[in-house]
Design an enzyme around this catalytic site. Structure first.
Site, PDB file in Angstrom:
ATOM      1  N   ARG A  46      43.565  27.318  45.107  1.00  0.00           N
ATOM      2  CA  ARG A  46      45.013  27.151  44.913  1.00  0.00           C
ATOM      3  C   ARG A  46      45.658  26.720  46.229  1.00  0.00           C
ATOM      4  O   ARG A  46      46.521  25.836  46.259  1.00  0.00           O
ATOM      5  CB  ARG A  46      45.642  28.453  44.392  1.00  0.00           C
ATOM      6  CG  ARG A  46      45.161  28.842  42.990  1.00  0.00           C
ATOM      7  CD  ARG A  46      45.973  29.976  42.389  1.00  0.00           C
ATOM      8  NE  ARG A  46      45.817  31.263  43.054  1.00  0.00           N
ATOM      9  CZ  ARG A  46      44.890  32.173  42.755  1.00  0.00           C
ATOM     10  NH1 ARG A  46      44.021  31.936  41.791  1.00  0.00           N
ATOM     11  NH2 ARG A  46      44.826  33.332  43.405  1.00  0.00           N
ATOM     12  N   LYS A 136      64.444  29.630  42.477  1.00  0.00           N
ATOM     13  CA  LYS A 136      64.479  29.151  41.087  1.00  0.00           C
ATOM     14  C   LYS A 136      64.317  30.323  40.120  1.00  0.00           C
ATOM     15  O   LYS A 136      63.523  31.243  40.379  1.00  0.00           O
ATOM     16  CB  LYS A 136      63.342  28.158  40.853  1.00  0.00           C
ATOM     17  CG  LYS A 136      63.300  27.632  39.419  1.00  0.00           C
ATOM     18  CD  LYS A 136      62.049  26.818  39.118  1.00  0.00           C
ATOM     19  CE  LYS A 136      61.113  27.600  38.227  1.00  0.00           C
ATOM     20  NZ  LYS A 136      59.971  26.795  37.756  1.00  0.00           N
ATOM     21  N   GLU A 177      68.066  27.461  35.861  1.00  0.00           N
ATOM     22  CA  GLU A 177      67.267  26.658  34.919  1.00  0.00           C
ATOM     23  C   GLU A 177      67.282  27.261  33.520  1.00  0.00           C
ATOM     24  O   GLU A 177      66.479  28.141  33.212  1.00  0.00           O
ATOM     25  CB  GLU A 177      65.811  26.557  35.420  1.00  0.00           C
ATOM     26  CG  GLU A 177      64.941  25.732  34.468  1.00  0.00           C
ATOM     27  CD  GLU A 177      63.489  25.579  34.903  1.00  0.00           C
ATOM     28  OE1 GLU A 177      63.088  26.194  35.922  1.00  0.00           O
ATOM     29  OE2 GLU A 177      62.756  24.867  34.217  1.00  0.00           O
ATOM     30  N   LYS A 219      69.104  22.979  36.842  1.00  0.00           N
ATOM     31  CA  LYS A 219      67.820  22.364  36.439  1.00  0.00           C
ATOM     32  C   LYS A 219      67.705  22.445  34.924  1.00  0.00           C
ATOM     33  O   LYS A 219      67.246  23.448  34.378  1.00  0.00           O
ATOM     34  CB  LYS A 219      66.659  23.101  37.116  1.00  0.00           C
ATOM     35  CG  LYS A 219      65.280  22.616  36.664  1.00  0.00           C
ATOM     36  CD  LYS A 219      64.180  23.076  37.601  1.00  0.00           C
ATOM     37  CE  LYS A 219      62.820  22.675  37.076  1.00  0.00           C
ATOM     38  NZ  LYS A 219      61.763  22.822  38.073  1.00  0.00           N
TER      39      LYS A 219
HETATM   40  P1  13P Z   1      57.784  20.830  34.464  1.00  0.00           P
HETATM   41  O1  13P Z   1      58.408  19.646  35.155  1.00  0.00           O
HETATM   42  O2  13P Z   1      56.293  20.738  34.387  1.00  0.00           O
HETATM   43  O3  13P Z   1      58.454  21.129  33.168  1.00  0.00           O
HETATM   44  O4  13P Z   1      58.020  22.078  35.399  1.00  0.00           O
HETATM   45  C1  13P Z   1      59.218  22.208  36.031  1.00  0.00           C
HETATM   46  C2  13P Z   1      59.484  23.646  36.268  1.00  0.00           C
HETATM   47  O5  13P Z   1      59.496  24.100  37.368  1.00  0.00           O
HETATM   48  C3  13P Z   1      59.760  24.504  35.116  1.00  0.00           C
HETATM   49  O6  13P Z   1      60.296  25.710  35.551  1.00  0.00           O
END
Ligand code: 13P
Length: 339
Positions: A46, A136, A177, A219
């Site tokens: 990773r 996030k 998000e 987001k």
């Molecule tokens: P994806 O662009 O693969 O959807 O992932 C973005 C992300 O961070 C989702 O939380």
């Protein structure tokens, strides 16, 4: 709380020509990605994989910030430089995923609520010390028959607002998000209505919690036809619907809207973003990307867990980053794919 710093960080994250790399897959999720290339998910693999992305030469031209996972923000590059320092040395803002995942919402079959508020103040303060300047939190909303429920939207937007307030108290810019999943047979009209409703509820919750919008990044999902719908909207229809949706529901004070890719093919995710930035209509926010899969899919396939493939993987990653960087200013063209 340093409002000026929050605003500057948010503007830097959404700077024209650049966008965010979401490299914050949890250990189970990166394990699933590694399964597809027959690579074992060890801590060293990773680290090596994240190292190749973060050290790709010139990535900072197109990447404004990187979202890391708790394990990653504590790891270092091959030469011993801690990842957050490696990033800030090249002008890329270090970020951190702080939610603890979406769990089944009691009493509401098929719906989820994101957890992780307990102890968040202390964790944010530690992450700031490790170099993180943004965070996030992802909420998950499902479209289905009678879904999403009012309860699901309410608890998730409330949690996003509490998270955002805690971030700003710690001088960390919150990426909020509210991901409405693109899976399902629903039409683009249903996606549009649900996205307007969820974003309206989100900004009401953020206002209730006195969140400073100039220091916040949204987001969201794009407004698309459900993946299983027989009637797939065109790139132009998606661009038009998505921007109209935001004009109705996202305040102009938000500096940047950085999309998730959500399982779209990498080229389609670029085309959609580009088409939105080419639309001649009012767009008071920057429209950019915060892609995970759409930035990494080609790199992952090129790498296959082999040190000898690192250069090929980096060039695949840089190519996608460059195409998406161009899309943030409406400057992408299909010919770039073969250049
Ligand atoms: P994806 O662009 O693969 O959807 O992932 C973005 C992300 O961070 C989702 O939380």
């Amino acid at each position: 709380m340093n409002l000026e710093q929050l605003e500057m960080t948010a503007q830097g994250m959404a700077a024209p020509g650049r966008g965010i790399l979401a490299a914050d897959e949890s250990t189970p999720t990166i394990g699933k990605r590694f399964d597809t290339i027959n690579t074992e998910s060890t801590e060293e693999n990773r680290r090596a994989y994240r190292d190749l992305l973060l050290t790709a030469s010139g990535m900072e031209e197109y990447i404004s910030g990187v979202i890391m996972y708790d394990e990653t923000i504590r790891q270092s590059s091959d030469d011993g430089t801690p990842f957050p320092q490696l990033l800030s040395d090249k002008g890329v803002i270090p970020g951190i995923k702080v939610d603890m995942g979406a769990k089944a919402l009691a009493g509401f079959d098929g719906e989820k609520v994101t957890e992780g508020l307990d102890g968040l103040r202390e964790r944010l303060s530690e992450y700031y010390g490790l170099g993180a300047r943004f965070a996030k939190w992802r909420a998950v909303i499902t479209i289905g028959e009678d879904l999403p429920s009012y309860a699901c939207v309410d608890v998730n937007t409330h949690a996003l607002a509490r998270y955002a307030a805690l971030c700003q108290e710690a001088d960390i810019v919150p990426i909020v998000e509210p991901e409405i999943l693109m899976d399902g047979e629903h039409t683009i009209e249903t996606s549009f209505e649900t996205t307007v409703d969820v974003l309206s509820a989100l900004f009401e919750a953020l206002a209730d919690m006195d969140v400073f919008l100039e220091g916040t990044i949204l987001k969201p999902n794009m407004v698309l036809s459900g993946y299983d719908s027989s009637d797939q909207a065109s790139v132009e229809e998606v661009a038009e619907a998505t921007v109209t949706c935001f004009q109705r529901s996202v305040p102009a004070a938000v500096p940047g809207i950085c999309f998730l890719s959500g399982g779209q093919s990498d080229i389609l995710a670029t085309e959609h973003l580009n088409a939105m930035n080419q639309l001649a209509t009012e767009k008071p926010w920057k429209l950019s990307f915060s892609y995970g899969r759409a930035l990494q899919a080609a790199a992952l396939t090129a790498w296959r867990g082999e040190a000898s493939n690192v250069a090929a993987a980096q060039s695949a990653f840089l190519h996608r980053a460059k195409c998406n960087g161009a899309a943030t200013i409406g400057g992408y063209a299909p010919e770039m794919e073969s250049a």
